[in-house]
Design a protein around this motif. Sequence first.
Motif, short mmCIF file in Angstrom:
data_model
loop_
_atom_site.label_atom_id
_atom_site.label_comp_id
_atom_site.label_asym_id
_atom_site.label_seq_id
_atom_site.Cartn_x
_atom_site.Cartn_y
_atom_site.Cartn_z
N ARG A 29 0.83 -1.19 0.00
CA ARG A 29 0.00 0.00 0.00
C ARG A 29 0.87 1.25 0.00
NH1 ARG A 29 -4.38 -0.65 4.74
NH2 ARG A 29 -4.24 1.63 4.48
N SER A 56 -8.79 -0.28 -3.63
CA SER A 56 -8.00 -1.30 -4.33
C SER A 56 -6.56 -0.83 -4.45
CB SER A 56 -8.58 -1.59 -5.72
OG SER A 56 -8.45 -0.47 -6.57
N ASN A 58 -2.92 -1.81 -6.72
CA ASN A 58 -2.26 -2.60 -7.74
C ASN A 58 -0.84 -2.07 -7.94
OD1 ASN A 58 -2.19 -0.55 -9.87
ND2 ASN A 58 -4.40 -0.86 -10.08
N GLN A 62 -3.36 3.30 -6.78
CA GLN A 62 -4.17 2.97 -5.62
C GLN A 62 -5.43 3.82 -5.66
OE1 GLN A 62 -2.00 1.92 -1.98
NE2 GLN A 62 -3.02 3.67 -0.99
N PRO A 176 -16.79 -4.87 -4.07
CA PRO A 176 -15.85 -5.58 -4.95
C PRO A 176 -16.46 -6.90 -5.43
CG PRO A 176 -14.71 -4.73 -3.02
CD PRO A 176 -16.17 -4.51 -2.78
N GLU A 214 -10.13 -7.48 -9.94
CA GLU A 214 -9.83 -6.34 -9.07
C GLU A 214 -10.32 -5.03 -9.65
OE1 GLU A 214 -5.26 -5.20 -10.13
OE2 GLU A 214 -5.64 -7.28 -9.58
N HIS A 215 -10.69 -5.01 -10.93
CA HIS A 215 -11.18 -3.80 -11.58
C HIS A 215 -12.70 -3.72 -11.55
CE1 HIS A 215 -7.33 -4.11 -14.23
NE2 HIS A 215 -7.08 -3.57 -13.06
#
Length: 361
Positions: A29, A56, A58, A62, A176, A214-215
């Motif tokens: 993070r 989320s 990636n 973030q 999510p 995750e998208h």
Amino acid sequence: VARLIDMAEGILPQVVVDTFRERPIVSKRISETTVDHIVRRELGDVIAKFDPEPVSVNPISQLHDAWLRGGREVHLRVRRPGVSRALRADARILSTIATPLEQFVPFFTEAHPVGFLQLATRQTMEEVDLRNQALNAVELALALESMEIDLVRIPHPIPGLSTRHALVVERLEGKPLVESTASIDIHAAVSSYAAATVEAALARGVFHADLLSEHLVVTPDAKLGIISCGTLGRFDIETRRGALLYLTSFFTGDFGGQVEAMDSLGAVPPEVDKAELVKDLSEAENLSFSALMSGGPDGITNALRDAVGILLDHKVRPPLEAVLFVRNVFSFNRFAQHFDPEANAVALLMPTVQRLPQIAV
């Protein structure tokens, strides 16, 4: 790069994909202090506050819930510090490794790792500029709207609030996808995914080229929300026609049509024996329609993997945009198995396949 390799099943040698899957990359993070610094530097004082707990995370950016001055609820995306420099360094290192492998090792020569590296580098370098994400979201939303597809929600960027390092979009309420499988109709979800990745490509020449779980979120009205548009694929009219012919031929077992489609895309070198290529495709057991329909969750994966292997053996090199498109089919299979591990992706795609002849190009 590891994330892209994880999605390259059937495109890169399976041993490479499996190795990266055994060692998944976990993104750390970005600290609250760093996020606050980026926001103030890039956007001034327009953000009143943001939730320090990210929605989320990636490797590139973030996402946070945030509030503008005046109380409007938005989503705030910030780019990971140093990621552009790190990606360029990775690309240089990998190209140094991949070039001699492709030239001197037959196993890698057939897989064309330099081409995949070019694809991965282009995709990630596009994604790191968050202004591209804003443009991609608008372009994909317009394409889906013009097709009268109401199954997908894409948050609109807020005018004037997009820079390389920070992006503000309207808040898209939802949970999510990974937490919401019980609250969404699998057939609606499949139609939504296919619309953004397959139908939009053939009907409008744009498609989401990196649509991962995750998208995705599930909205309160049970629609599929796309919270990241890092990479779009784009087809010109000839590529759209070739892709349409290839998909139609693939799902009808017309191997001659498949080769004709690839030839129209400039993927078949003049020295390739097309008759021999058609013969090898027709003799591949996993490529028969009966195998596709009865192959269970691995049917489409095995078919595409065999097809890609045969094409590589015959030195067929599809354009990079076509590789992005084919990769989406592997991603779709994993998406379907998220809902039902025994799902047959071919059966789930059949409603879309049946509409292919009606898609105007």
